[in-house]
Scaffold this active site. Structure first.
Site, mmCIF file in Angstrom:
data_model
loop_
_atom_site.group_PDB
_atom_site.id
_atom_site.type_symbol
_atom_site.label_atom_id
_atom_site.label_comp_id
_atom_site.label_asym_id
_atom_site.label_seq_id
_atom_site.Cartn_x
_atom_site.Cartn_y
_atom_site.Cartn_z
ATOM 1 N N LYS A 181 39.201 42.747 39.451
ATOM 2 C CA LYS A 181 40.510 42.361 39.965
ATOM 3 C C LYS A 181 41.179 43.547 40.683
ATOM 4 O O LYS A 181 41.056 44.688 40.229
ATOM 5 C CB LYS A 181 41.355 41.950 38.758
ATOM 6 N N LYS A 198 41.364 46.310 28.917
ATOM 7 C CA LYS A 198 42.195 47.520 29.035
ATOM 8 C C LYS A 198 41.866 48.554 27.966
ATOM 9 O O LYS A 198 41.956 49.754 28.220
ATOM 10 C CB LYS A 198 43.679 47.168 28.999
ATOM 11 N N LYS A 240 46.843 47.797 40.008
ATOM 12 C CA LYS A 240 47.652 49.008 40.251
ATOM 13 C C LYS A 240 46.988 50.233 39.642
ATOM 14 O O LYS A 240 47.104 51.331 40.150
ATOM 15 C CB LYS A 240 49.005 48.954 39.521
HETATM 16 N N1 AQP Z 1 44.613 41.012 41.602
HETATM 17 C C1 AQP Z 1 45.540 40.094 41.362
HETATM 18 N N2 AQP Z 1 45.484 38.888 41.972
HETATM 19 C C2 AQP Z 1 46.451 37.944 41.744
HETATM 20 N N3 AQP Z 1 47.499 38.163 40.916
HETATM 21 C C3 AQP Z 1 47.579 39.360 40.299
HETATM 22 N N4 AQP Z 1 48.469 39.878 39.437
HETATM 23 C C4 AQP Z 1 48.108 41.127 39.117
HETATM 24 N N5 AQP Z 1 46.977 41.471 39.741
HETATM 25 C C5 AQP Z 1 46.616 40.377 40.490
HETATM 26 C C6 AQP Z 1 49.632 39.159 38.946
HETATM 27 O O1 AQP Z 1 50.753 40.011 39.089
HETATM 28 C C7 AQP Z 1 51.650 39.763 38.010
HETATM 29 C C8 AQP Z 1 52.048 41.041 37.374
HETATM 30 O O2 AQP Z 1 50.989 41.644 36.708
HETATM 31 P P1 AQP Z 1 51.318 42.847 35.708
HETATM 32 O O3 AQP Z 1 51.877 43.983 36.429
HETATM 33 O O4 AQP Z 1 52.173 42.376 34.620
HETATM 34 O O5 AQP Z 1 49.975 43.182 35.043
HETATM 35 P P2 AQP Z 1 48.512 43.060 35.498
HETATM 36 O O6 AQP Z 1 48.146 41.631 35.645
HETATM 37 O O7 AQP Z 1 47.737 43.832 34.493
HETATM 38 O O8 AQP Z 1 48.566 43.746 36.928
HETATM 39 P P3 AQP Z 1 47.842 45.013 37.432
HETATM 40 O O9 AQP Z 1 48.234 45.235 38.845
HETATM 41 O O10 AQP Z 1 46.379 44.918 37.140
HETATM 42 O O11 AQP Z 1 48.520 46.143 36.570
HETATM 43 P P4 AQP Z 1 47.833 47.215 35.635
HETATM 44 O O12 AQP Z 1 46.841 47.924 36.515
HETATM 45 O O13 AQP Z 1 48.947 48.115 35.179
HETATM 46 O O14 AQP Z 1 47.202 46.493 34.517
HETATM 47 C C9 AQP Z 1 50.972 38.794 37.068
HETATM 48 O O15 AQP Z 1 51.453 37.493 37.322
HETATM 49 C C10 AQP Z 1 49.531 38.907 37.454
HETATM 50 O O16 AQP Z 1 48.816 37.718 37.200
#
Ligand code: AQP
Length: 338
Positions: A201, A118, A204
């Site tokens: 991955k 990040k 969002k």
């Molecule tokens: N691509 C993914 N596949 C499976 N699980 C996922 N999670 C996120 N992306 C995937 C799971 O969703 C939960 C919440 O995640 P988060 O919002 O706390 O942060 P993150 O993992 O950083 O998710 P994002 O969507 O990638 O958000 P941003 O873009 O803001 O960083 C967790 O249980 C995560 O494992």
């Protein structure tokens, strides 16, 4: 020292840092619902304090927090069965987070791959919060003495750090106070990949909207994104061995399996030999059938934000009733005069 047996309790959270994706749904929320329905105590949070480790427009953050709550409920979480609230309403998270940032070691946090991903090349400009995020995440979990945390694969390292923090705290203060939490990483899609790049991955915050399926996408958008998703020129194999080294093909089959509640082998037994031109419309139909009821219900719930705020306030009251006594005992253990 006699070992304390902790009652099973589930905690997890998602950041309101944008709209929910199919990755959040399959990797996390679907598991949240099945754990709720298994009868164990479940606490699910919208981790707004984690979201601000990168810049969030205040109006967008408010909306995303309510939309995330709507997504939880639309996907099957019931505020009467699960405690649903946003993190910032329960100050014990931040207070225990500070204590844990004094327990966690720089070397441990330096190894966190999410920070490296990040922060990117411009580390000097990353917020301090983005670096210390895993100490707050450990507090989110341990302030409830949670024993199980359903998460996607990408969060495994942070749960390991949570275990290390609990163990070091218990050791340093000579107590058996915090449980050593188990990650629950289950299902056929624990790591949903970007639809445009099988090495990344689904996220969002990916600048390309085509890389992900948003839980608010309509049927046409879902179908179009799946049609354009990266695949390969080979047909589908009839068993999982045939997917080795084919990241994009694996991703689409995993998504199908998770949405259909089937194993990858069951899916391939049905679709082995088909080309992606045939499989993608099947996947799009399945995704629309499973996701449309959720997005319709999310939109309905979002029409009454006051009702959502009420649910969050009452969830926060329930959360505080558990967290505040655990924080108070922690302060006593550490030697803070109260
Ligand atoms: N691509 C993914 N596949 C499976 N699980 C996922 N999670 C996120 N992306 C995937 C799971 O969703 C939960 C919440 O995640 P988060 O919002 O706390 O942060 P993150 O993992 O950083 O998710 P994002 O969507 O990638 O958000 P941003 O873009 O803001 O960083 C967790 O249980 C995560 O494992």
């Amino acid at each position: 020292m006699t070992e304390v047996v902790h009652t099973p309790r589930v905690f997890s959270g998602i950041q309101p840092s944008g709209g929910l994706t199919l990755g959040n749904y399959l990797g996390a929320i679907k598991r949240f619902v099945s754990m709720q329905d298994s009868g164990v105590e479940t606490i699910y949070c919208m981790v707004d304090m984690h979201a601000i480790t990168v810049w969030q427009d205040p109006a967008d953050l408010r909306r995303a927090t309510r939309e995330l709550c709507a997504g939880y409920i639309a996907a099957g979480l019931d505020p009467a069965k699960s405690t649903l609230f946003n993190q910032s309403q329960v100050s014990a998270h931040a207070e225990l987070g500070w204590i844990f940032s004094c327990v966690a070691r720089m070397g441990w946090l330096n190894r966190m791959t999410q920070f490296k991903d990040k922060a990117g090349k411009n580390r000097e400009n990353a917020s301090v919060g983005l670096f210390s995020y895993p100490a707050l995440m450990a507090a989110d979990i341990l302030v409830y003495h949670a024993t199980h945390v359903p998460v996607g694969e990408d969060q495994k390292q942070h749960i390991e750090l949570t275990r290390d923090i609990a163990a070091k705290f218990n050791h340093d203060y000579g107590v058996d106070f915090f449980p050593i939490t188990e990650p629950v990483i289950e299902g056929e899609a624990t790591r949903v990949m970007s639809l445009r790049d099988g090495s990344k991955k689904m996220s969002k915050s990916d600048p390309s909207d085509k890389s992900r399926i948003n839980m608010t996408d309509g049927a046409d958008a879902i179908a179009q994104k799946i049609r354009k998703a990266k695949s390969d020129a080979d047909g589908l194999p009839s068993d999982a061995d045939g997917l080795k080294g084919r990241t994009e093909a694996t991703n689409l089959v995993n998504i199908y399996a998770a949405l259909a509640d089937m194993s990858v082998d069951q899916v391939l037994a049905d679709v082995g030999g088909k080309q992606f031109s045939e499989f993608k419309p099947m996947l799009a139909d399945l995704a629309v059938a499973k996701l449309s009821p959720i997005s319709t219900e999310m939109a309905r719930l979002m029409q009454t934000p006051d009702e959502i705020d009420k649910i969050l306030r009452s969830g926060a009251d329930k959360a505080r009733a558990i967290a505040d006594p655990i924080l108070a005992q922690t302060l006593d253990i550490v030697g803070m005069v109260r």
